[in-house]
Structures are given as C-alpha cells and as structure tokens.
Design a protein around this motif. Structure first.
Motif, mmCIF file in Angstrom:
data_model
loop_
_atom_site.group_PDB
_atom_site.id
_atom_site.type_symbol
_atom_site.label_atom_id
_atom_site.label_comp_id
_atom_site.label_asym_id
_atom_site.label_seq_id
_atom_site.Cartn_x
_atom_site.Cartn_y
_atom_site.Cartn_z
ATOM 1 N N ASP A 82 -81.631 -23.962 -5.084
ATOM 2 C CA ASP A 82 -81.300 -24.902 -6.095
ATOM 3 C C ASP A 82 -81.689 -26.378 -5.965
ATOM 4 O OD1 ASP A 82 -78.759 -22.741 -6.948
ATOM 5 O OD2 ASP A 82 -79.010 -22.663 -4.915
ATOM 6 N N VAL A 83 -81.642 -26.954 -4.692
ATOM 7 C CA VAL A 83 -82.523 -28.536 -4.541
ATOM 8 C C VAL A 83 -83.358 -28.103 -3.293
ATOM 9 C CG1 VAL A 83 -81.545 -29.529 -3.224
ATOM 10 C CG2 VAL A 83 -79.853 -29.304 -4.442
ATOM 11 N N LEU A 84 -84.361 -29.098 -3.607
ATOM 12 C CA LEU A 84 -85.278 -29.615 -2.843
ATOM 13 C C LEU A 84 -85.448 -30.904 -2.509
ATOM 14 C CD1 LEU A 84 -88.089 -28.744 -1.882
ATOM 15 C CD2 LEU A 84 -89.484 -29.336 -3.971
ATOM 16 N N VAL A 85 -85.384 -31.192 -1.832
ATOM 17 C CA VAL A 85 -86.126 -32.747 -0.874
ATOM 18 C C VAL A 85 -87.319 -33.117 -0.935
ATOM 19 C CG1 VAL A 85 -85.071 -34.652 0.008
ATOM 20 C CG2 VAL A 85 -83.482 -32.938 -0.790
ATOM 21 N N ASN A 86 -88.155 -33.566 -1.052
ATOM 22 C CA ASN A 86 -89.456 -33.615 -0.762
ATOM 23 C C ASN A 86 -89.223 -35.006 0.740
ATOM 24 O OD1 ASN A 86 -91.459 -31.464 -1.813
ATOM 25 N ND2 ASN A 86 -90.837 -32.491 -3.724
ATOM 26 N N ASN A 87 -88.950 -34.712 1.612
ATOM 27 C CA ASN A 87 -88.815 -36.267 2.386
ATOM 28 C C ASN A 87 -90.055 -36.164 3.697
ATOM 29 O OD1 ASN A 87 -86.962 -37.884 4.011
ATOM 30 N ND2 ASN A 87 -87.741 -36.816 5.425
ATOM 31 N N GLU A 132 -78.790 -22.207 -11.377
ATOM 32 C CA GLU A 132 -78.090 -23.266 -12.412
ATOM 33 C C GLU A 132 -78.390 -24.532 -12.935
ATOM 34 O OE1 GLU A 132 -73.076 -23.034 -13.625
ATOM 35 O OE2 GLU A 132 -74.000 -22.150 -12.110
ATOM 36 N N ALA A 133 -77.874 -25.286 -11.745
ATOM 37 C CA ALA A 133 -78.741 -26.424 -11.618
ATOM 38 C C ALA A 133 -79.021 -26.902 -10.777
ATOM 39 C CB ALA A 133 -77.085 -27.481 -11.018
ATOM 40 N N PRO A 134 -81.098 -26.739 -10.719
ATOM 41 C CA PRO A 134 -80.700 -27.033 -9.825
ATOM 42 C C PRO A 134 -81.817 -28.590 -9.875
ATOM 43 C CG PRO A 134 -82.772 -26.077 -11.934
ATOM 44 C CD PRO A 134 -81.150 -26.280 -12.255
ATOM 45 N N ARG A 135 -82.332 -29.238 -8.221
ATOM 46 C CA ARG A 135 -83.064 -30.524 -8.446
ATOM 47 C C ARG A 135 -83.725 -30.750 -7.247
ATOM 48 N NH1 ARG A 135 -79.690 -30.094 -12.371
ATOM 49 N NH2 ARG A 135 -77.863 -30.852 -12.344
ATOM 50 N N ILE A 136 -84.747 -31.182 -8.017
ATOM 51 C CA ILE A 136 -85.722 -31.910 -6.957
ATOM 52 C C ILE A 136 -85.654 -33.897 -6.631
ATOM 53 C CG2 ILE A 136 -88.481 -32.189 -6.757
ATOM 54 C CD1 ILE A 136 -88.218 -29.882 -8.319
ATOM 55 N N ALA A 172 -90.977 -34.698 -14.273
ATOM 56 C CA ALA A 172 -90.643 -35.029 -15.098
ATOM 57 C C ALA A 172 -90.379 -34.450 -16.641
ATOM 58 C CB ALA A 172 -89.459 -36.779 -14.982
ATOM 59 N N ARG A 173 -91.789 -35.132 -17.287
ATOM 60 C CA ARG A 173 -92.146 -35.298 -18.920
ATOM 61 C C ARG A 173 -92.342 -33.671 -18.967
ATOM 62 N NH1 ARG A 173 -97.263 -38.609 -19.151
ATOM 63 N NH2 ARG A 173 -96.498 -37.596 -21.766
ATOM 64 N N ALA A 174 -92.829 -32.693 -17.940
ATOM 65 C CA ALA A 174 -93.208 -31.512 -17.955
ATOM 66 C C ALA A 174 -91.886 -30.337 -17.951
ATOM 67 C CB ALA A 174 -94.375 -31.074 -16.937
ATOM 68 N N LEU A 175 -90.705 -30.983 -17.365
ATOM 69 C CA LEU A 175 -89.660 -30.535 -17.172
ATOM 70 C C LEU A 175 -88.495 -30.925 -17.905
ATOM 71 C CD1 LEU A 175 -89.437 -30.146 -13.120
ATOM 72 C CD2 LEU A 175 -90.514 -28.595 -14.857
ATOM 73 N N ALA A 176 -88.683 -31.650 -18.960
ATOM 74 C CA ALA A 176 -87.814 -32.093 -19.623
ATOM 75 C C ALA A 176 -86.886 -31.048 -20.605
ATOM 76 C CB ALA A 176 -88.676 -33.219 -20.553
ATOM 77 N N ASP A 177 -86.813 -29.787 -20.861
ATOM 78 C CA ASP A 177 -86.593 -28.881 -21.208
ATOM 79 C C ASP A 177 -86.225 -27.838 -20.672
ATOM 80 O OD1 ASP A 177 -87.388 -30.428 -23.854
ATOM 81 O OD2 ASP A 177 -89.203 -29.378 -24.378
ATOM 82 N N THR A 178 -86.057 -28.353 -19.625
ATOM 83 C CA THR A 178 -85.103 -27.266 -18.567
ATOM 84 C C THR A 178 -84.063 -28.114 -17.924
ATOM 85 O OG1 THR A 178 -86.862 -27.697 -16.169
ATOM 86 C CG2 THR A 178 -88.102 -26.541 -18.292
ATOM 87 N N ASN A 179 -83.430 -27.057 -17.220
ATOM 88 C CA ASN A 179 -83.153 -27.365 -16.001
ATOM 89 C C ASN A 179 -82.929 -27.894 -14.745
ATOM 90 O OD1 ASN A 179 -82.659 -24.827 -15.491
ATOM 91 N ND2 ASN A 179 -80.806 -24.333 -15.420
ATOM 92 N N VAL A 180 -83.866 -28.673 -14.656
ATOM 93 C CA VAL A 180 -84.518 -28.953 -13.112
ATOM 94 C C VAL A 180 -84.599 -30.993 -13.666
ATOM 95 C CG1 VAL A 180 -87.002 -28.879 -12.234
ATOM 96 C CG2 VAL A 180 -85.974 -27.116 -13.682
ATOM 97 N N LEU A 213 -78.201 -37.761 -5.928
ATOM 98 C CA LEU A 213 -79.929 -37.846 -6.407
ATOM 99 C C LEU A 213 -79.664 -35.535 -6.843
ATOM 100 C CD1 LEU A 213 -82.386 -39.883 -6.772
ATOM 101 C CD2 LEU A 213 -80.752 -39.790 -8.266
ATOM 102 N N ALA A 214 -79.755 -35.851 -5.563
ATOM 103 C CA ALA A 214 -79.682 -33.598 -5.099
ATOM 104 C C ALA A 214 -78.839 -33.001 -5.863
ATOM 105 C CB ALA A 214 -79.408 -33.663 -3.399
ATOM 106 N N THR A 215 -77.718 -34.082 -6.462
ATOM 107 C CA THR A 215 -76.380 -33.873 -6.577
ATOM 108 C C THR A 215 -75.901 -34.276 -8.128
ATOM 109 O OG1 THR A 215 -74.698 -34.841 -5.308
ATOM 110 C CG2 THR A 215 -75.501 -33.213 -4.500
ATOM 111 N N LEU A 216 -76.649 -34.364 -8.918
ATOM 112 C CA LEU A 216 -76.283 -35.189 -10.211
ATOM 113 C C LEU A 216 -76.154 -34.013 -10.884
ATOM 114 C CD1 LEU A 216 -79.418 -37.305 -11.032
ATOM 115 C CD2 LEU A 216 -77.545 -38.073 -11.065
#
Length: 234
Positions: A82-87, A132-136, A172-180, A213-216
């Motif tokens: 559901d969440v990816l944090v590239n740290n 359902e609510a993926p965040r990167i 963000a541009r590539a995923l603009a029409d998704t829920n990511v 940001l991971a839980t926006l």
C-alpha cells in the motif's frame, strides 16, 4: 479476510537505522504492517526485532536497491503493498568539488539515490496499483533544491537529489490518472550516521513528513516537494 491480509503494508527501503527506521516505526504505530528493506542481514533482523518489541507488525525483506536481482526477489516476497517509501540513499565520499570530481563517485551515488528508486518503484508498482490508496514517498533533500543551494558543495549527492525530485514529478505525471500518489520530502538536518549525529533534530522528527505524505488522503498533493514547513522551492 484474516487480519494479516487485511492490514495495509508499507515497504521502507534502508529501514534498518536512522530516518528509515523512524519512518518504519511511525507507519507501524499507525497500524501498518512494515516491511523493513535493508541489505545487511544482521542489522535488518535487529531492526525488525526492535520494531516488534514496540508492538509493531514488522518483517524483514532482503533488499539491495543497486541490484536488479535483489529488487526483483524482494518484490516477489510481498503479497500486497500500500505504501512505498524510497528512503535508501548514500552521500558518497568527500570531497565532491565539481572541478575535480571523480565520475565513479557520481555513478555510485546515482545508482543508489536515483536508479535504485526506479528499480524498486517499478518492481512493486503492480502491487501498488492493486491497493485502495497507494502512496509513494521519495526521501530527498533540500540540498537538491536549485533555488535554495543549501549545505556544503556535494557535486554528486546534491544533483542526485535534484534528479530524484525531477523523477518524482515525472512519475506523478505518468500516474496522474491513477490512485497512486507520489511526492518527495526533505527530513531536514537530522542526527544520523550520515550527518555524524551533528544535529539536535531527531530521526523521529525527520520521519514525520514522510509518514504524513505516506498517509495522504485521496485529494492530497501529487508530485510535490515538502518539508515540515510545507512546499520546498525546486
């Protein structure tokens, strides 16, 4: 559905210590099942045990972001995401004066700080798309801001973060029409091994913006660059 499969899962790269560990702890405290991504087997398992001791549902994932095989295997080990944090990130050796810069240093820093983000993100994107609510969240630095020009001269590290910021916008541009939803953040100057612990700012304070940001919510910002104070100039 059983509890484990019903829990949201977050993968944090470079999560065995410092800001990465604090992000994992922050998400775990919010109820996420946390995948601790790290190269070092011993440190990874120690981090998992520390999180479990705090009541967090955590498990280790062997992950070297510079290795295609390692990233592929790590992605296959996850049943949901559901969440990816590239740290995960490195500073590279000093000095990094652009007039005498060793290009090998640049390649090494980019391989972790930029190429590693692409490797991991693209490997787990199929799983994120099912959420359902993926965040990167890409953990960047205000040293990558072309406007602020903060910190010492680091002609490999700072440009790697500039490129990471630009890459975040492209995703963000590539995923603009998704829920990511994807964003970049700066944790600030935090007391970690990276800074020689020369700061009063704790890893937990630095992790707060990444956790936020991971839980926006679904109407949250996309393709932005943020710290505790809000937007960071590009």
């Amino acid at each position: 559905m059983d509890r484990v499969n019903d829990m949201k899962t977050a993968l944090v790269t470079g999560a065995n210590k410092g800001i990465g560990f604090a992000i994992a702890e922050g998400l775990g405290t919010l109820g996420f099942r946390v995948a601790v991504g790290a190269r070092d087997d011993v440190r990874r398992e120690e981090a998992v045990e520390r999180l479990r001791a705090k009541g967090i549902d955590a498990f280790g994932v062997a992950l070297d972001v510079t290795s295609d095989d390692s990233v592929r295997t790590a992605a296959q080990a996850l049943d949901r995401l559901d969440v990816l944090v590239n740290n995960a990130g490195i500073g590279g050796p000093f000095p990094q004066d652009p007039t005498t810069l060793d290009l090998g240093v640049v390649r090494t820093v980019l391989d972790t700080n930029v190429f590693g983000v692409v490797r991991v993100t693209n490997a787990v994107l199929p799983l994120l798309r099912k959420a359902e609510a993926p965040r990167i969240v890409n953990v960047s630095s205000n040293m990558g801001s072309l406007a602020l020009r903060t910190g010492p001269i680091m002609a490999a590290y700072a440009p790697s973060k500039s490129m990471l910021n630009s890459l975040t916008v492209q995703y963000a541009r590539a995923l603009a029409d998704t829920n990511v939803i994807i964003n970049a953040c700066c944790p600030g100057y935090v007391a970690t091994d990276f800074t020689g612990h020369a700061s009063d700012r704790t890893p937990e304070q630095g992790a707060a913006i990444a956790v936020r940001l991971a839980t926006l919510p679904g109407d949250g910002p996309r393709g932005g660059f943020f710290d505790d104070g809000g937007d960071i100039p590009w």
